[in-house]
Write an enzyme that holds these catalytic residues in place. Structure first.
Site, PDB file in Angstrom:
ATOM      1  N   GLY A  12       0.826  -1.217   0.000  1.00  0.00           N
ATOM      2  CA  GLY A  12       0.000   0.000   0.000  1.00  0.00           C
ATOM      3  C   GLY A  12       0.854   1.259   0.000  1.00  0.00           C
ATOM      4  N   GLY A  15      -0.525   4.705  -1.053  1.00  0.00           N
ATOM      5  CA  GLY A  15      -1.654   5.254  -0.301  1.00  0.00           C
ATOM      6  C   GLY A  15      -1.253   6.404   0.617  1.00  0.00           C
ATOM      7  N   GLN A  16      -2.236   6.887   1.369  1.00  0.00           N
ATOM      8  CA  GLN A  16      -2.017   8.073   2.212  1.00  0.00           C
ATOM      9  C   GLN A  16      -0.854   7.879   3.184  1.00  0.00           C
ATOM     10  OE1 GLN A  16      -4.886   8.834   5.282  1.00  0.00           O
ATOM     11  NE2 GLN A  16      -4.321  10.995   5.499  1.00  0.00           N
ATOM     12  N   ASP A  57      -0.418  -8.005  -5.688  1.00  0.00           N
ATOM     13  CA  ASP A  57      -1.825  -8.004  -5.282  1.00  0.00           C
ATOM     14  C   ASP A  57      -1.865  -8.816  -3.991  1.00  0.00           C
ATOM     15  OD1 ASP A  57      -4.473  -8.422  -4.840  1.00  0.00           O
ATOM     16  OD2 ASP A  57      -4.930  -9.215  -6.837  1.00  0.00           O
ATOM     17  N   TYR A 147     -15.406  -2.720   7.137  1.00  0.00           N
ATOM     18  CA  TYR A 147     -14.025  -2.339   7.443  1.00  0.00           C
ATOM     19  C   TYR A 147     -13.701  -2.693   8.905  1.00  0.00           C
ATOM     20  CZ  TYR A 147     -10.082   0.939   8.223  1.00  0.00           C
ATOM     21  OH  TYR A 147      -8.873   1.518   8.543  1.00  0.00           O
ATOM     22  N   LYS A 151     -11.056  -5.333  10.515  1.00  0.00           N
ATOM     23  CA  LYS A 151      -9.973  -4.883  11.406  1.00  0.00           C
ATOM     24  C   LYS A 151      -9.980  -5.667  12.726  1.00  0.00           C
ATOM     25  CE  LYS A 151      -7.570  -2.139   8.960  1.00  0.00           C
ATOM     26  NZ  LYS A 151      -6.180  -2.517   8.659  1.00  0.00           N
ATOM     27  N   ILE A 177      -6.251  10.017  10.185  1.00  0.00           N
ATOM     28  CA  ILE A 177      -4.899  10.539   9.932  1.00  0.00           C
ATOM     29  C   ILE A 177      -5.007  11.736   8.984  1.00  0.00           C
ATOM     30  CG2 ILE A 177      -2.595  10.010   9.031  1.00  0.00           C
ATOM     31  CD1 ILE A 177      -3.312   8.416  11.599  1.00  0.00           C
TER      32      ILE A 177
HETATM   33  C1  AKB Z   1     -11.392   5.629   7.910  1.00  0.00           C
HETATM   34  O1  AKB Z   1     -11.973   6.701   8.121  1.00  0.00           O
HETATM   35  O2  AKB Z   1     -11.933   4.642   7.391  1.00  0.00           O
HETATM   36  C2  AKB Z   1      -9.943   5.510   8.346  1.00  0.00           C
HETATM   37  C3  AKB Z   1      -9.825   4.934   9.721  1.00  0.00           C
HETATM   38  C4  AKB Z   1     -10.256   5.713  10.891  1.00  0.00           C
HETATM   39  O3  AKB Z   1      -9.379   3.840   9.858  1.00  0.00           O
HETATM   40  N1  AKB Z   1      -9.324   6.793   8.289  1.00  0.00           N
END
Ligand code: AKB
Length: 326
Positions: A12, A15-16, A57, A147, A151, A177
């Protein structure tokens, strides 16, 4: 003798966080010792010209293994992930990248006897039943987003590899972030980045969460410091491994706009909440990160006013040079 990290791979890396972490790691460990990897997006000239780059990938194990062997990698910072907002639009993709990708990284690490792996988690592990203020290290993890589900599973999976196989995996729960080089891609906390760019460019911003929405946040220099400090911490001091709460500040969207207005008085912000409001409402206001402070000396350097000064300084300079493209 402690095992040393010498050959690092970042997933990644376009990415940011990845784009800045790769450069920070190259500065610290040497350009040739840090392999940047990405999936589809091309690397920036800075990333491409300062050291090795490969396309992989993470959902395909063989693509990871090929570069791990080719570059004799011993350490991975695994940053590829689908974030919260995109994850709600495409939950299957979030599962594939976040779960299968993390599993593949751990398996390749185990089979190739890697020394250390960093897998970041997020405040997205928390949910509506979690205490919202000063959220404890040990608490209820019942997220409402895909998400968040990935996690939580990722933290548990990584901790399993630590205990079951003795693999040295480490990770922290990042808050939102804020940064000024690569824009975040598809998160709920993205408003706290976009507001600065719009304030500098157009003096106005339409925010997709309510004015009173409070979330934990962190400026990029502290985000990089957290990853590197945790990876360099003495393993014998760690009681936790893959789930450290870390934070630097908490503010509402309205407080952020007011802070920017101190520097740009004509700046205005309106609020038009969309589907991301419900995600933000399921996350904490603030975090208790005392375990990270005790076990590896975590200490952030930026609060809201220091971060705002720095963000506006960097972005205003770039705008004046005609280089504020996003
Ligand atoms: C998001 O907003 O999905 C991320 C995070 C807080 O993990 N920046």
């Amino acid at each position: 003798m402690a095992k040393e990290m010498k050959r690092i791979m970042v997933t990644g890396s376009v990415g940011q966080i990845g784009s800045e972490l790769t450069m920070a790691l190259r500065k610290k460990y040497g350009n040739d010792n840090v392999l940047a990897t990405g999936h589809i997006t091309k690397p920036s000239p800075a990333l491409r010209d300062s050291g090795p780059f490969e396309f992989i990938d993470v959902a395909k194990r063989e693509t990871i293994e090929r570069v791990v062997k080719k570059y004799n990698i011993d350490t991975i910072y695994h940053l590829s992930a689908i974030l919260s907002a995109v994850g709600e639009e495409n939950p299957q993709l979030a599962w594939d990248v976040n779960i299968n990708g993390t599993y593949n990284i751990l398996e390749v690490a185990l089979d190739n006897k890697l020394v250390r792996i960093f897998v970041p988690s997020s405040i997205a592990v928390f949910g509506l039943e979690t205490p919202r203020d000063n959220t404890p290290q040990e608490t209820i993890l019942r997220p409402t987003t895909m998400y968040g589900v990935t996690k939580v599973a990722g933290e548990l999976l990584c901790d399993y590899y630590v205990k079951r196989f003795g693999l040295d995996v480490r990770g922290c729960r990042y808050p939102g972030i804020i940064s000024n080089i690569t824009l975040p891609g598809g998160g709920t906390t993205d408003f706290a980045v976009a507001i600065y760019f719009e304030a500098v460019k157009n003096k106005k911003y339409t925010c997709f969460v309510r004015e009173d929405t409070m979330l934990p946040m962190m400026y990029m220099p502290d985000c990089l410091k957290a990853a590197i400090d945790l990876m360099e911490a003495d393993l014998s001091r760690l009681k936790h491994h893959c789930d450290f709460n870390v934070t630097a500040m908490s503010f509402t969207a309205g407080e952020l706009a007011a802070e920017i207005k101190k520097h740009i008085p004509e700046f205005t912000c309106e609020y038009k909440p969309d589907f991301r409001q419900a995600i933000a409402d399921s996350w904490p206001n603030s975090l208790d990160d005392s375990a990270a402070r005790e076990e590896w000396g975590w200490q952030p350097g930026y609060d809201l006013s220091a971060m705002t000064r720095d963000m506006l300084r960097v972005l205003s300079k770039r705008h004046a040079e005609g280089k504020l493209n996003y």
